[in-house]
Design an enzyme around this catalytic site. Structure first.
Site, PDB file in Angstrom:
ATOM      1  N   SER A 246       0.823  -1.218   0.000  1.00 24.64           N
ATOM      2  CA  SER A 246       0.000   0.000   0.000  1.00 24.64           C
ATOM      3  C   SER A 246       0.854   1.263   0.000  1.00 24.64           C
ATOM      4  O   SER A 246       0.326   2.359  -0.180  1.00 24.64           O
ATOM      5  CB  SER A 246      -0.953   0.000   1.193  1.00 24.64           C
TER       6      SER A 246
ATOM      7  N   TYR B 217      11.428   1.681  -2.080  1.00 24.54           N
ATOM      8  CA  TYR B 217      10.635   0.448  -2.066  1.00 24.54           C
ATOM      9  C   TYR B 217       9.367   0.637  -2.907  1.00 24.54           C
ATOM     10  O   TYR B 217       8.986  -0.234  -3.697  1.00 24.54           O
ATOM     11  CB  TYR B 217      10.276   0.116  -0.613  1.00 24.54           C
TER      12      TYR B 217
ATOM     13  N   HIS C 256       8.363  -4.062  11.320  1.00 22.93           N
ATOM     14  CA  HIS C 256       7.203  -3.182  11.259  1.00 22.93           C
ATOM     15  C   HIS C 256       6.670  -2.957  12.675  1.00 22.93           C
ATOM     16  O   HIS C 256       7.132  -3.565  13.628  1.00 22.93           O
ATOM     17  CB  HIS C 256       6.121  -3.781  10.356  1.00 22.93           C
TER      18      HIS C 256
END
Ligand code: GDP
Length: 309
Positions: free
Chosen positions: A109, A137, A180
């Site tokens: 996303s 990225y 993350h």
């Protein structure tokens, strides 16, 4: 795709690839082709060429990628761009050369512009500036989408792309420098509880909003798309609801049983302020998630953490 079809899952040791393998095995697919990165370096064009020529997979799930959290993306910028571009180019091109029947590419996303309207619709791609911390990225993942789109247009390859939201689940990365936010907070709160720490530090202001999907739901969506979707447009795979990092920290702290104070370190980056996917395209196709955030986090804390730290 038949149960006996030869299916190559690239990146099967990662969180996403391993979830896809669990899903495929659970559904009775019995001819999976799996290679570790030591056995096959997907950045190596010649090695990928030989592998496809010898093995001739019929279906490919392209879940191999160099991934990481906000700090890793911002630190290893060249590696994130180079390695992901190489992996995607090699696998997509050889899938075309060796007539793979269908390929599903996994994006992210973070491909959307930083200030795009929310929720993020698929058509907002390339309408504005990207978030600075993960631009390399994102550029690589956009290139992957465009590879699938244009091999379809030029060569009529049935290559599709899925854009997952932020993910969590088994086989996540718990290294605090590269992980993350969910594995980082589970680890920090767990260690804080064990060590009776007075406080635990959470990066940024706590204000950013994020959407989180359990990786088993993503794997379910990937199989669903492989079986039911053959369009040029990539498809968002999300949860449809968001939570602030502050509320996420409180939720995880509660699940873990951390009793101390939560402190926000605003010298660390917030990243993009909001990142909520519009999931209407996938909903219209007939798919929805199964695992709620609190249940998913409890499952991960119960089963996953102790094997890692
Ligand atoms: P992002 O969605 O690409 O920004 O990826 P992350 O999962 O790394 O970060 C999400 C948000 O959580 C960002 O606003 C981070 O600043 C915040 N965050 C808070 N504490 C942490 C932590 O310990 N590790 C990471 N990776 N992010 C954290």
């Amino acid at each position: 795709m038949e149960k006996s079809s030869k299916i190559y899952v690239a990146g099967h040791r990662g969180m996403v690839g391993s979830a896809i393998v669990r899903k495929l095995k659970g559904e009775g697919y019995n001819n999976l082709l799996l290679k570790t990165s030591a056995e096959l370096d997907l950045r190596n064009q010649a090695a990928v060429e030989v592998f496809f020529a010898n093995e001739k997979p019929e279906y490919v799930f392209l879940a191999a990628a160099k991934v990481g959290g906000i700090m890793a993306n911002n630190t290893y910028r060249a590696d994130f761009l180079y390695e992901n571009l190489m992996i995607e180019s090699n696998v997509v091109h050889q899938s075309y050369v060796h007539k793979v029947k269908k390929l599903l590419f996994l994006g992210s996303s973070c491909i959307y512009p930083k200030m795009a309207p929310q929720p993020l619709k698929e058509e907002y791609l390339l309408t504005g500036q990207l978030e600075e911390t993960n631009e390399p990225y994102a550029i690589a993942k956009i290139a992957g989408i465009k590879l699938c789109e244009n091999y379809r247009r030029q060569y009529r390859c049935d290559f599709i792309s899925a854009m997952p939201t932020n993910l969590y689940g088994p086989n996540d990365n718990y290294d605090l420098n590269t992980s993350h936010v969910i594995p980082a907070l589970i680890r920090k709160f767990h260690e804080g509880k064990i060590n009776h720490s007075e406080k635990v530090e959470v990066w940024g202001t706590g204000a950013p909003l994020r959407e989180f999907l359990h990786v088993d739901d993503l794997a379910d969506a990937c199989l669903f798309l492989m079986l039911n979707y053959s369009g040029e447009q990539f498809v968002n795979v999300g949860f449809g609801k968001e939570i602030s990092i502050r509320d996420l920290a409180v939720l995880i702290g509660g699940i873990v049983g951390f009793k101390g104070e939560i402190v926000f370190d605003s010298s660390k980056p917030d990243g993009t302020p909001r990142k909520l996917l519009d999931v209407s395209k996938l909903s219209q196709l007939g798919w929805k998630y199964n695992i709620g955030l609190e249940d998913g986090l409890k499952m991960v804390y119960k089963s996953g953490l102790r094997t890692v730290i």
